[in-house]
Motif scaffolding. Sequence first.
Motif, PDB file in Angstrom:
ATOM      1  N   ARG A 121      12.097  37.977 -18.816  1.00  0.00           N
ATOM      2  CA  ARG A 121      12.654  38.929 -17.855  1.00  0.00           C
ATOM      3  C   ARG A 121      13.516  39.978 -18.561  1.00  0.00           C
ATOM      4  O   ARG A 121      13.441  41.174 -18.237  1.00  0.00           O
ATOM      5  CB  ARG A 121      13.484  38.197 -16.802  1.00  0.00           C
ATOM      6  N   ARG A 143       3.596  41.415 -12.892  1.00  0.00           N
ATOM      7  CA  ARG A 143       2.574  40.426 -12.541  1.00  0.00           C
ATOM      8  C   ARG A 143       1.440  40.457 -13.571  1.00  0.00           C
ATOM      9  O   ARG A 143       0.952  39.402 -14.005  1.00  0.00           O
ATOM     10  CB  ARG A 143       2.016  40.719 -11.150  1.00  0.00           C
ATOM     11  N   PRO A 168       4.023  30.019 -13.132  1.00  0.00           N
ATOM     12  CA  PRO A 168       4.864  30.082 -11.917  1.00  0.00           C
ATOM     13  C   PRO A 168       6.314  30.428 -12.231  1.00  0.00           C
ATOM     14  O   PRO A 168       6.934  31.248 -11.517  1.00  0.00           O
ATOM     15  CB  PRO A 168       4.724  28.682 -11.328  1.00  0.00           C
ATOM     16  N   ALA A 169       6.882  29.832 -13.264  1.00  0.00           N
ATOM     17  CA  ALA A 169       8.280  30.095 -13.599  1.00  0.00           C
ATOM     18  C   ALA A 169       8.465  31.530 -14.088  1.00  0.00           C
ATOM     19  O   ALA A 169       9.478  32.181 -13.788  1.00  0.00           O
ATOM     20  CB  ALA A 169       8.758  29.104 -14.658  1.00  0.00           C
ATOM     21  N   ALA A 224       8.360  33.849 -11.060  1.00  0.00           N
ATOM     22  CA  ALA A 224       9.590  33.765 -10.284  1.00  0.00           C
ATOM     23  C   ALA A 224      10.716  34.519 -10.962  1.00  0.00           C
ATOM     24  O   ALA A 224      11.498  35.226 -10.302  1.00  0.00           O
ATOM     25  CB  ALA A 224       9.973  32.282 -10.092  1.00  0.00           C
ATOM     26  N   ALA A 227      12.227  38.199  -9.477  1.00  0.00           N
ATOM     27  CA  ALA A 227      13.470  37.882  -8.743  1.00  0.00           C
ATOM     28  C   ALA A 227      14.276  39.146  -8.458  1.00  0.00           C
ATOM     29  O   ALA A 227      14.283  40.075  -9.244  1.00  0.00           O
ATOM     30  CB  ALA A 227      14.281  36.888  -9.555  1.00  0.00           C
TER      31      ALA A 227
END
Length: 244
Positions: A174, A188, A236-237, A240, A244
């Motif tokens: 991130r 994505r 998935p992590a 997320a 966020a």
Amino acid sequence: MHRWRGSSAAAEVPLGGNVTAGLVRVGATVRRPAGPWTPAVHALLVHLREVGFEGAPRSLGLDERGRHVVEWIDGTVTHPYRPGPSLVDVGRLARRLHEATAGFVPPVDAVWGTVIRPDGDDLVVHHDLSSWNLVHGCGRVAWIDWDTAGPGTRLWDLAWAAISFADLVPAGVRDLADGYGLPEGERRDLVDLIPRRAHGMVDLLRTGGEPWSRLAAEGHLVTWETIAARARAARPALLAALLA
């Protein structure tokens, strides 16, 4: 490609490395074995200098032995990555690099040394934005080792950085994306591309010639198979964290 007229009187200091044999430091320069890709890499590095991008070494030409001469950059290379520039700053440096290469027009006869087929060819990218290719700590931060540069995509480079710098840790990925200024839709796409990027390395180690077959035998194949499996499991992590 022109001949470099500088001095070669200083002692040659081997630099090692898993992939490139014959890499040496000579005074304030690095000498690399030249290949068919060298003129295109030289043109790219000259372009980066001309547009004011300081995050890459200067390309100086060929020495009397036909080796590619590039600027030596003082600093530290750390792998696994330990705090130097923050991951946000690494993302920013990647963004500045891609902004600088966006205007590069390769020579019409350009040959590139890219070893893993990318997901596209939007612009010329580094192809190995990794912690072992980032020099930092002496007032300058720069990407080194440009021999595998070639056409690719921004996300292709970022996916590799997510593996190398962030070790697939969601918060670190991130930070890279935040530093780069990556919009939501491309975040994505980045998450989906990371496993493909890792599997590209697995395929190269399984099917490539030297030095890849040697590296596979030394354990790199098992390492990258593990990384590829982690990349799939982390989706998935990563989604997320990045959304966020």
